[in-house]
Design a protein around this motif. Structure first.
Motif, PDB file in Angstrom:
ATOM      1  N   UNK A  21      54.240  53.966  58.067  1.00  0.00           N
ATOM      2  CA  UNK A  21      53.530  54.231  56.816  1.00  0.00           C
ATOM      3  C   UNK A  21      52.022  54.276  57.049  1.00  0.00           C
ATOM      4  N   UNK A  22      51.537  53.407  57.919  1.00  0.00           N
ATOM      5  CA  UNK A  22      50.109  53.404  58.235  1.00  0.00           C
ATOM      6  C   UNK A  22      49.675  54.749  58.828  1.00  0.00           C
ATOM      7  N   UNK A  23      50.463  55.307  59.752  1.00  0.00           N
ATOM      8  CA  UNK A  23      50.127  56.615  60.326  1.00  0.00           C
ATOM      9  C   UNK A  23      50.099  57.681  59.241  1.00  0.00           C
ATOM     10  N   UNK A  24      51.043  57.602  58.316  1.00  0.00           N
ATOM     11  CA  UNK A  24      51.084  58.578  57.220  1.00  0.00           C
ATOM     12  C   UNK A  24      49.837  58.468  56.339  1.00  0.00           C
ATOM     13  N   UNK A  25      49.420  57.262  56.018  1.00  0.00           N
ATOM     14  CA  UNK A  25      48.228  57.071  55.182  1.00  0.00           C
ATOM     15  C   UNK A  25      46.977  57.586  55.896  1.00  0.00           C
ATOM     16  N   UNK A  26      46.978  57.520  57.219  1.00  0.00           N
ATOM     17  CA  UNK A  26      45.823  57.993  57.986  1.00  0.00           C
ATOM     18  C   UNK A  26      45.681  59.510  57.959  1.00  0.00           C
TER      19      UNK A  26
ATOM     20  N   UNK B  17      45.397  61.272  55.214  1.00  0.00           N
ATOM     21  CA  UNK B  17      44.720  61.698  53.993  1.00  0.00           C
ATOM     22  C   UNK B  17      43.331  62.293  54.237  1.00  0.00           C
ATOM     23  N   UNK B  18      42.477  61.709  55.090  1.00  0.00           N
ATOM     24  CA  UNK B  18      41.165  62.341  55.318  1.00  0.00           C
ATOM     25  C   UNK B  18      41.278  63.754  55.879  1.00  0.00           C
ATOM     26  N   UNK B  19      42.172  63.966  56.837  1.00  0.00           N
ATOM     27  CA  UNK B  19      42.338  65.311  57.409  1.00  0.00           C
ATOM     28  C   UNK B  19      42.866  66.286  56.366  1.00  0.00           C
ATOM     29  N   UNK B  20      43.780  65.824  55.517  1.00  0.00           N
ATOM     30  CA  UNK B  20      44.322  66.684  54.468  1.00  0.00           C
ATOM     31  C   UNK B  20      43.236  67.080  53.472  1.00  0.00           C
ATOM     32  N   UNK B  21      42.411  66.112  53.060  1.00  0.00           N
ATOM     33  CA  UNK B  21      41.315  66.406  52.130  1.00  0.00           C
ATOM     34  C   UNK B  21      40.325  67.385  52.754  1.00  0.00           C
ATOM     35  N   UNK B  22      40.020  67.199  54.040  1.00  0.00           N
ATOM     36  CA  UNK B  22      39.084  68.107  54.720  1.00  0.00           C
ATOM     37  C   UNK B  22      39.655  69.520  54.804  1.00  0.00           C
ATOM     38  N   UNK B  23      40.938  69.636  55.112  1.00  0.00           N
ATOM     39  CA  UNK B  23      41.558  70.959  55.227  1.00  0.00           C
ATOM     40  C   UNK B  23      41.511  71.706  53.899  1.00  0.00           C
ATOM     41  N   UNK B  24      41.833  71.020  52.819  1.00  0.00           N
ATOM     42  CA  UNK B  24      41.796  71.661  51.502  1.00  0.00           C
ATOM     43  C   UNK B  24      40.369  72.116  51.180  1.00  0.00           C
ATOM     44  N   UNK B  25      39.377  71.279  51.500  1.00  0.00           N
ATOM     45  CA  UNK B  25      37.995  71.638  51.210  1.00  0.00           C
ATOM     46  C   UNK B  25      37.492  72.798  52.050  1.00  0.00           C
ATOM     47  N   UNK B  26      37.840  72.829  53.341  1.00  0.00           N
ATOM     48  CA  UNK B  26      37.346  73.891  54.226  1.00  0.00           C
ATOM     49  C   UNK B  26      37.881  75.251  53.816  1.00  0.00           C
ATOM     50  N   UNK B  27      39.083  75.285  53.267  1.00  0.00           N
ATOM     51  CA  UNK B  27      39.661  76.556  52.827  1.00  0.00           C
ATOM     52  C   UNK B  27      38.751  77.254  51.815  1.00  0.00           C
ATOM     53  N   UNK B  28      38.033  76.479  51.006  1.00  0.00           N
ATOM     54  CA  UNK B  28      37.175  77.056  49.966  1.00  0.00           C
ATOM     55  C   UNK B  28      35.724  77.229  50.419  1.00  0.00           C
TER      56      UNK B  28
ATOM     57  N   UNK C 135      40.526  53.092  58.643  1.00  0.00           N
ATOM     58  CA  UNK C 135      41.666  52.759  59.497  1.00  0.00           C
ATOM     59  C   UNK C 135      41.859  51.249  59.593  1.00  0.00           C
ATOM     60  N   UNK C 136      40.772  50.507  59.775  1.00  0.00           N
ATOM     61  CA  UNK C 136      40.881  49.050  59.904  1.00  0.00           C
ATOM     62  C   UNK C 136      41.396  48.418  58.622  1.00  0.00           C
ATOM     63  N   UNK C 137      40.868  48.874  57.502  1.00  0.00           N
ATOM     64  CA  UNK C 137      41.243  48.273  56.217  1.00  0.00           C
ATOM     65  C   UNK C 137      42.705  48.562  55.881  1.00  0.00           C
ATOM     66  N   UNK C 138      43.127  49.820  56.048  1.00  0.00           N
ATOM     67  CA  UNK C 138      44.525  50.154  55.726  1.00  0.00           C
ATOM     68  C   UNK C 138      45.493  49.490  56.700  1.00  0.00           C
TER      69      UNK C 138
ATOM     70  N   UNK D 241      38.563  62.310  62.462  1.00  0.00           N
ATOM     71  CA  UNK D 241      38.421  62.042  63.897  1.00  0.00           C
ATOM     72  C   UNK D 241      38.226  60.556  64.151  1.00  0.00           C
ATOM     73  N   UNK D 242      37.421  59.901  63.306  1.00  0.00           N
ATOM     74  CA  UNK D 242      37.221  58.463  63.463  1.00  0.00           C
ATOM     75  C   UNK D 242      38.501  57.674  63.265  1.00  0.00           C
ATOM     76  N   UNK D 243      39.292  58.064  62.279  1.00  0.00           N
ATOM     77  CA  UNK D 243      40.574  57.393  62.030  1.00  0.00           C
ATOM     78  C   UNK D 243      41.497  57.561  63.227  1.00  0.00           C
ATOM     79  N   UNK D 244      41.543  58.779  63.770  1.00  0.00           N
ATOM     80  CA  UNK D 244      42.464  59.058  64.866  1.00  0.00           C
ATOM     81  C   UNK D 244      42.152  58.223  66.102  1.00  0.00           C
ATOM     82  N   UNK D 245      40.886  57.861  66.271  1.00  0.00           N
ATOM     83  CA  UNK D 245      40.526  57.039  67.410  1.00  0.00           C
ATOM     84  C   UNK D 245      41.040  55.618  67.340  1.00  0.00           C
ATOM     85  N   UNK D 246      41.416  55.170  66.131  1.00  0.00           N
ATOM     86  CA  UNK D 246      41.881  53.792  65.948  1.00  0.00           C
ATOM     87  C   UNK D 246      43.402  53.686  65.795  1.00  0.00           C
TER      88      UNK D 246
END
Length: 672
Positions: A285-290, A292-303, A257-260, A129-134
């Motif tokens: 490419x920057x949008x694609x890299x952003x 990753x946090x949502x993807x990691x969260x989705x994989x974790x929530x499934x378990x 988001x700022x660093x990438x 959510x924080x990344x999406x705001x930037x």
């Protein structure tokens, strides 16, 4: 013959179930108090000749119930009323004991590996959510050139993303109370991932706008769900501290988001095209890299399991028991005590919402009205505190970078070079023209080849027999000019660059129509640096609020932070340079973040589990609405005055701090 009713002793049962004994006679008949006594002669006449074993009650012929039947009916009604009273008292006791029992179970489960795993999984969702705001703010400088986005369209993009997040907070906050925290979080992250991924490849502004809107609708629901979900796995003495630590992930999202963006976007350096329509550049490419946090969260929530408190609220007792046992076993095995057994065998289950609705309908509604007034009052107070804090935080969040841009613009304008009535003939311009104004000039038989023209304006000038080849332009315009016998070959100088110009025998060969990225141009890195430092500045405030949230209480943290932040706003009057603006920005963010953390904690603690997500979603939606309003108000005064934004910020923070002090303290409150 003796009357058998006068000499026998009858055995009767009292209301309490005890037996009492009374002697028969006229006074012994309970029904004789309801009917007038008969004359003895009439009685003897009526019964004369009758068989004692087959006596018939004379009222039966008239449809009058037998007194014994009346007695039994009254007794049964009293027994049923007592039974309902006992059940109601037992239900009320169970409801009162469920929060205490749940707190006891969570203390028995302990705080350990399970909570830390859930902490990092939900932290990644909050980071997304924080990344999406930037994202939108970082890609606009590049996307506007790549997709020909006008200033009006840029404003529309930023507005619609916030509106989508507002709607998402309201919708998903309510749905997580109906469908479950885990299920809704999976939906939220999936929607964000799918549409953010599609926005990486959107070539037209319309598709890009639609995909970002859908992405915002998804990720907008993450904050209400994340805090509600995590709260219901924490015991009372751990809630304030660990919810505050969880808030740090939003800061990490801003840093990520700022660093990438800093590392990927400024140097275009690379890019490829498929045909003439499909182009991929670094901002995509920057949008694609952003993602990753949502993807990691989705994989974790499934378990992760569903919230046991939500399961209990929905009468799914067995599932809740299994989840609590999993939490217990995971924590104690990690602590080296795998032999500890989960001893809970019975968990109180509250009434369903249908039962509560029937109860409210059957009563006068007074208790329901009191409940409504109490909770609506608390919601209004929380809304005020959230709105004031969000209004200032997001308003100044827009004001700080825009103020820096305005200072840069003023500095740039102060260095502009003005050429008046110059005459240039037979000259080859093989060097770039930057930040210049040419008025009433004459250019005869000149050649402009392989150069860049940036922020240059030609006014009332004459171009005759000139040749432009391989020219790249940025913010360059020709106004009221006369162009004769001139050729433009392979340039991006097209009709929109010429305003009220008169052309005679002018030729455009292989023009670069539309918008094109200049790979040799670098974006201004100040925007990334400001966001990076602003996100990093909240680290001390996060640490302090986490360490003291359970020690001094939520209310003092919120009120103190907002009042101190209001004092910091007056330091903005000393912002005479870009460095000063950045310094005061960091100070303000570092102080005000403690109030944010306190508001997030108290928001999930004040409301019952069945309405927690809904209430938090409403509050978060109000924050987004206040952010939209503040963005327009604060941006309107850029370059005009600093006094009004500062006074607005000061007043909002003081009012919010005073309102927050009236909120109930929830430091030692068991989740209802």
């Amino acid at each position: 013959m003796d009357d058998p009713y006068h000499n026998n002793v009858n055995q009767q049962m009292t209301e309490g179930g005890e037996y009492t004994y009374t002697q028969d006679g006229r006074d012994g008949y309970p029904y004789q108090t309801d009917y007038p006594p008969q004359d003895e002669d009439a009685a003897s006449d009526a019964t004369e000749g009758a068989d004692e074993d087959n006596q018939m009650y004379e009222g039966e012929y008239q449809g009058i119930p037998h007194p014994d039947e009346i007695k039994e009916a009254r007794r049964a009604a009293r027994m049923e009323a007592r039974r309902k009273a006992r059940l109601a008292a037992q239900q009320e006791e169970e409801e009162e004991n469920l929060p205490e029992q749940y707190e006891t179970i969570m203390e028995d489960c302990g705080h350990g590996r399970f909570q830390w795993m859930l902490f990092f999984v939900l932290g990644m969702a909050l980071m997304a959510d924080g990344v999406d705001g930037f994202v939108v703010g970082f890609v606009l400088p590049s996307a506007e050139k790549d997709m020909c986005i006008s200033n009006a369209d840029k404003g529309l993009l930023g507005l619609l993303v916030y509106v989508a997040m507002l709607v998402g907070a309201l919708v998903w906050g309510g749905l997580c109370d109906k469908m479950g925290r885990r299920k809704c979080l999976i939906y939220v992250l999936s929607i964000d991932l799918v549409f953010s991924f599609l926005s990486c490849f959107a070539q037209g502004y319309g598709f890009f706008l639609f995909f970002r809107f859908c992405s915002g609708f998804g990720i907008g629901g993450s904050i209400p769900i994340v805090y509600t979900y995590f709260t219901e796995f924490l015991q009372m003495d751990k809630r304030g501290e660990h919810l505050s630590w969880l808030c740090m992930f939003w800061m990490l999202g801003g840093l990520y988001a700022s660093f990438t963006a800093w590392g990927i976007i400024p140097h275009y350096g690379w890019g490829f095209a498929i045909g003439t329509e499909f182009q991929i550049h670094s901002w995509r490419l920057f949008i694609f890299v952003c993602l990753f946090p949502a993807l990691a969260a989705l994989i974790g929530v499934v378990f992760m399991p569903e919230s046991p408190r939500f399961l209990l609220e929905n009468a799914r007792h067995d599932e809740a028991w299994m989840v609590l046992r999993r939490v217990h076993d995971t924590n104690w095995k990690a602590k080296g005590e795998p032999e500890r057994v989960f001893t809970v065998t019975n968990i109180q289950t509250p009434k369903t919402q249908e039962d509560e609705f029937i109860e409210i309908q059957s009563e006068t509604g007074t208790a329901f009205q009191r409940w409504t007034i109490r909770h609506v009052t608390m919601l209004q107070q929380l809304c005020c505190a959230h709105k004031f804090e969000s209004h200032v935080y997001h308003g100044l969040g827009v004001w700080f970078p825009d103020m820096i841009k305005y200072m840069q613009y003023e500095e740039y304008e102060s260095k502009v070079r003005v050429f008046h009535r110059e005459r240039v003939e037979h000259f080859h311009f093989n060097f770039s023209l930057v930040n210049q104004i040419h008025k009433e000039g004459e250019y005869i038989h000149d050649k402009f080849a392989n150069i860049e023209i940036k922020s240059v304006k030609f006014e009332d000038s004459l171009f005759e027999n000139c040749y432009f080849e391989d020219v790249r332009s940025t913010n360059t315009f020709f106004e009221n000019c006369t162009i004769k016998n001139t050729v433009f070959y392979n340039t991006d100088l097209w009709h929109e660059k010429f305003k009220d110009c008169r052309m005679e025998n002018t030729t455009f060969l292989h023009p670069k129509k539309g918008c094109h990225l200049n790979f040799k141009e670098e974006n201004d890195i100040v925007i990334y640096m400001v966001s990076f430092l602003g996100s990093l500045a909240v680290l001390p405030g996060n640490i302090i609020s986490a360490l003291f949230m359970d020690k001094i209480g939520r209310i003092r943290i919120i009120g103190g932070s907002m009042l101190v932040s209001s004092a910091c706003t007056f330091l903005l009057l000393l912002s005479f340079s870009q460095g000063a603006v950045i310094c005061w920005q960091c100070l303000f963010y570092g102080v005000s973040v403690a109030a944010w953390n306190g508001l997030e904690v108290i928001s999930v603690e004040l409301y019952p589990s069945s309405k927690r997500g809904t209430a938090f979603g409403i509050l978060n939606g109000i924050c987004k609405f206040a952010a939209i309003i503040a963005s327009f108000i604060f941006a309107a005064f850029i370059g005009i005055t600093k006094i009004i934004p500062i006074l607005l910020a000061f007043a909002a923070l003081v009012c919010g701090g005073l309102v927050a002090l009236k909120l109930p303290e929830t430091r030692e409150k068991i989740l209802s």
